[in-house]
Write a protein that holds these residues in place. Structure first.
Motif, PDB file in Angstrom:
ATOM      1  N   VAL A   1      84.041  34.761 -49.833  1.00 43.75           N
ATOM      2  CA  VAL A   1      84.328  34.386 -48.451  1.00 43.75           C
ATOM      3  C   VAL A   1      84.149  32.882 -48.288  1.00 43.75           C
ATOM      4  O   VAL A   1      83.141  32.306 -48.701  1.00 43.75           O
ATOM      5  CB  VAL A   1      83.411  35.146 -47.467  1.00 43.75           C
ATOM      6  CG1 VAL A   1      83.676  34.706 -46.030  1.00 43.75           C
ATOM      7  CG2 VAL A   1      83.617  36.649 -47.612  1.00 43.75           C
ATOM      8  N   TYR A   2      85.171  32.248 -47.706  1.00 42.20           N
ATOM      9  CA  TYR A   2      85.131  30.812 -47.414  1.00 42.20           C
ATOM     10  C   TYR A   2      85.151  30.625 -45.902  1.00 42.20           C
ATOM     11  O   TYR A   2      86.015  31.161 -45.219  1.00 42.20           O
ATOM     12  CB  TYR A   2      86.324  30.091 -48.057  1.00 42.20           C
ATOM     13  CG  TYR A   2      86.200  30.032 -49.553  1.00 42.20           C
ATOM     14  CD1 TYR A   2      85.626  28.924 -50.173  1.00 42.20           C
ATOM     15  CD2 TYR A   2      86.604  31.097 -50.348  1.00 42.20           C
ATOM     16  CE1 TYR A   2      85.472  28.883 -51.552  1.00 42.20           C
ATOM     17  CE2 TYR A   2      86.459  31.065 -51.732  1.00 42.20           C
ATOM     18  CZ  TYR A   2      85.894  29.947 -52.323  1.00 42.20           C
ATOM     19  OH  TYR A   2      85.732  29.911 -53.677  1.00 42.20           O
ATOM     20  N   SER A   3      84.178  29.864 -45.426  1.00 42.62           N
ATOM     21  CA  SER A   3      84.044  29.659 -43.994  1.00 42.62           C
ATOM     22  C   SER A   3      84.915  28.496 -43.546  1.00 42.62           C
ATOM     23  O   SER A   3      84.915  27.427 -44.156  1.00 42.62           O
ATOM     24  CB  SER A   3      82.570  29.368 -43.693  1.00 42.62           C
ATOM     25  OG  SER A   3      82.446  28.826 -42.411  1.00 42.62           O
ATOM     26  N   GLY A   4      85.673  28.694 -42.471  1.00 43.84           N
ATOM     27  CA  GLY A   4      86.518  27.633 -41.929  1.00 43.84           C
ATOM     28  C   GLY A   4      85.828  26.790 -40.870  1.00 43.84           C
ATOM     29  O   GLY A   4      85.990  25.578 -40.843  1.00 43.84           O
ATOM     30  N   PRO A   5      85.042  27.404 -39.949  1.00 43.26           N
ATOM     31  CA  PRO A   5      84.449  26.619 -38.853  1.00 43.26           C
ATOM     32  C   PRO A   5      83.450  25.576 -39.354  1.00 43.26           C
ATOM     33  O   PRO A   5      82.494  25.904 -40.058  1.00 43.26           O
ATOM     34  CB  PRO A   5      83.751  27.678 -37.989  1.00 43.26           C
ATOM     35  CG  PRO A   5      84.407  28.976 -38.349  1.00 43.26           C
ATOM     36  CD  PRO A   5      84.791  28.843 -39.791  1.00 43.26           C
ATOM     37  N   ASP A   6      83.670  24.320 -38.957  1.00 42.13           N
ATOM     38  CA  ASP A   6      82.867  23.211 -39.487  1.00 42.13           C
ATOM     39  C   ASP A   6      81.403  23.248 -39.043  1.00 42.13           C
ATOM     40  O   ASP A   6      80.543  22.687 -39.707  1.00 42.13           O
ATOM     41  CB  ASP A   6      83.486  21.879 -39.058  1.00 42.13           C
ATOM     42  CG  ASP A   6      84.861  21.675 -39.688  1.00 42.13           C
ATOM     43  OD1 ASP A   6      84.980  21.893 -40.902  1.00 42.13           O
ATOM     44  OD2 ASP A   6      85.805  21.309 -38.966  1.00 42.13           O
TER      45      ASP A   6
ATOM     46  N   GLY B   1      88.654  31.959 -38.043  1.00 38.18           N
ATOM     47  CA  GLY B   1      88.670  32.561 -36.713  1.00 38.18           C
ATOM     48  C   GLY B   1      87.694  31.890 -35.757  1.00 38.18           C
ATOM     49  O   GLY B   1      87.897  31.867 -34.550  1.00 38.18           O
ATOM     50  N   GLY B   2      86.623  31.342 -36.303  1.00 38.55           N
ATOM     51  CA  GLY B   2      85.646  30.664 -35.463  1.00 38.55           C
ATOM     52  C   GLY B   2      84.579  31.577 -34.886  1.00 38.55           C
ATOM     53  O   GLY B   2      83.643  31.127 -34.248  1.00 38.55           O
ATOM     54  N   ALA B   3      84.713  32.897 -35.100  1.00 38.06           N
ATOM     55  CA  ALA B   3      83.721  33.839 -34.564  1.00 38.06           C
ATOM     56  C   ALA B   3      82.718  34.211 -35.652  1.00 38.06           C
ATOM     57  O   ALA B   3      83.097  34.696 -36.713  1.00 38.06           O
ATOM     58  CB  ALA B   3      84.411  35.088 -34.037  1.00 38.06           C
ATOM     59  N   GLN B   4      81.445  33.959 -35.353  1.00 38.31           N
ATOM     60  CA  GLN B   4      80.384  34.238 -36.323  1.00 38.31           C
ATOM     61  C   GLN B   4      80.376  35.722 -36.709  1.00 38.31           C
ATOM     62  O   GLN B   4      80.153  36.076 -37.868  1.00 38.31           O
ATOM     63  CB  GLN B   4      79.040  33.840 -35.701  1.00 38.31           C
ATOM     64  CG  GLN B   4      77.948  33.617 -36.718  1.00 38.31           C
ATOM     65  CD  GLN B   4      76.793  32.810 -36.159  1.00 38.31           C
ATOM     66  OE1 GLN B   4      76.987  31.907 -35.350  1.00 38.31           O
ATOM     67  NE2 GLN B   4      75.594  33.121 -36.590  1.00 38.31           N
TER      68      GLN B   4
END
Length: 295
Positions: A186-191, A165-168
């Motif tokens: 949980v896996y984070s997408g935003p690089d 989603g890109g939202a912290q």
């Protein structure tokens, strides 16, 4: 020191000039990522999954799994607008044998949260392989609310979520669910949030930019796992700065593929109607790649 963190690269799918899949070039990209120390997610957003046919996704997964040969983990995205096709794909991947099946939220079909719960539960019930929810609302127009993630986390075969989603704030809410529900990673997408997500309890990252910078992504992980916060922060700084420079030019997945093409033309262009190669833009990309000593 908690459990070891891990990174997956949302691997590009390579194409020939006639738009058929170039499996050999795709395998070469798999080898490059495994050598760097990264795991593989195939048929995701960066893999042009929405442009692939059912049979192509199955063969692509077979080729990737064969190439990896147990040396890294493989997650594959089965998500399609209809639960029916998603289940059929997930069962095919289940037979091939992968480490996880990601399921992007349905797109085009507007879903209620109840509809999302039915969708993910049906898929998770139909396979043995652990299922990962995959949230990317900007592309699908459907968002998994944190409370929905919490309800789904209780399913024995739903193992976590990829948040693109890109939202912290959303990532923080998903991580709160992960802390409270056992067996929900949980896996984070935003690089730009890889290191931050690790510090705040994410299990790993799934990154598109890793196609272009495999070593830097792997370094964030290896430094963090070794307790070297300074090294992890430095690698993240490079990764984030490169991301900012590259994504100024346009649509991120298209630019990741194009930057990789400038480095290695065998990856090919994406299927139409994706952006056509633009020599002017390629020059700008080349300058950025030189700045980061990638070419």
């Amino acid at each position: 020191m908690g459990s070891q963190k891990e990174a997956f690269v949302a691997l590009v799918t390579c194409f020939n000039d006639d738009e058929t899949i170039n499996y050999e070039a795709t395998r070469a990209q798999v080898r490059r990522q495994v050598a760097a120390g990264n795991n593989i997610m195939c048929a995701g957003t960066n893999g042009d999954f929405s442009a692939l046919t059912f049979d192509e996704k199955v063969r692509l997964t077979e080729e990737v799994v064969a190439e990896v040969d147990g040396r890294a983990k493989v997650i594959v995205n089965a998500g399609m607008p209809a639960t029916f096709e998603t289940v059929a794909l997930a069962r095919a991947f289940d037979r091939i044998g992968v480490d996880g099946i990601a399921v992007i939220t349905p797109f085009f079909i507007a879903c209620t949260q109840d509809g999302l719960i039915r969708h993910f539960t049906t898929v998770a019930d139909s396979v043995e392989t652990p299922v990962y929810l995959y949230d990317i609302p900007v592309r699908t127009q459907n968002h998994i609310e944190p409370e929905t993630a919490r309800a789904l986390a209780k399913h024995r075969n739903i193992a976590g979520i990829k948040d693109s989603g890109g939202a912290q704030e959303t990532l923080e809410q998903y991580m709160a669910v992960g802390r409270e529900e056992e067996g929900f990673d949980v896996y984070s997408g935003p690089d730009h949030l890889v290191h931050w997500a690790f510090q705040n309890g994410a299990k790993g990252a799934i990154s598109g930019l890793g196609n272009v910078m495999p070593e830097v992504l792997a370094r964030i992980v290896s430094c963090f796992n070794a307790g070297d916060e300074v090294g992890a922060a430095r690698a993240q700084e490079t990764y984030g700065a490169f991301r900012t420079d590259l994504y100024k030019l346009g649509y991120p997945p298209a630019l990741v593929k194009r930057a990789l093409w400038v480095m290695e033309p065998s990856v090919g262009a994406s299927r139409q109607p994706a952006l056509l190669p633009d020599p002017e833009q390629d020059k700008q990309i080349e300058a950025i790649l030189k700045k980061y000593e990638l070419i």
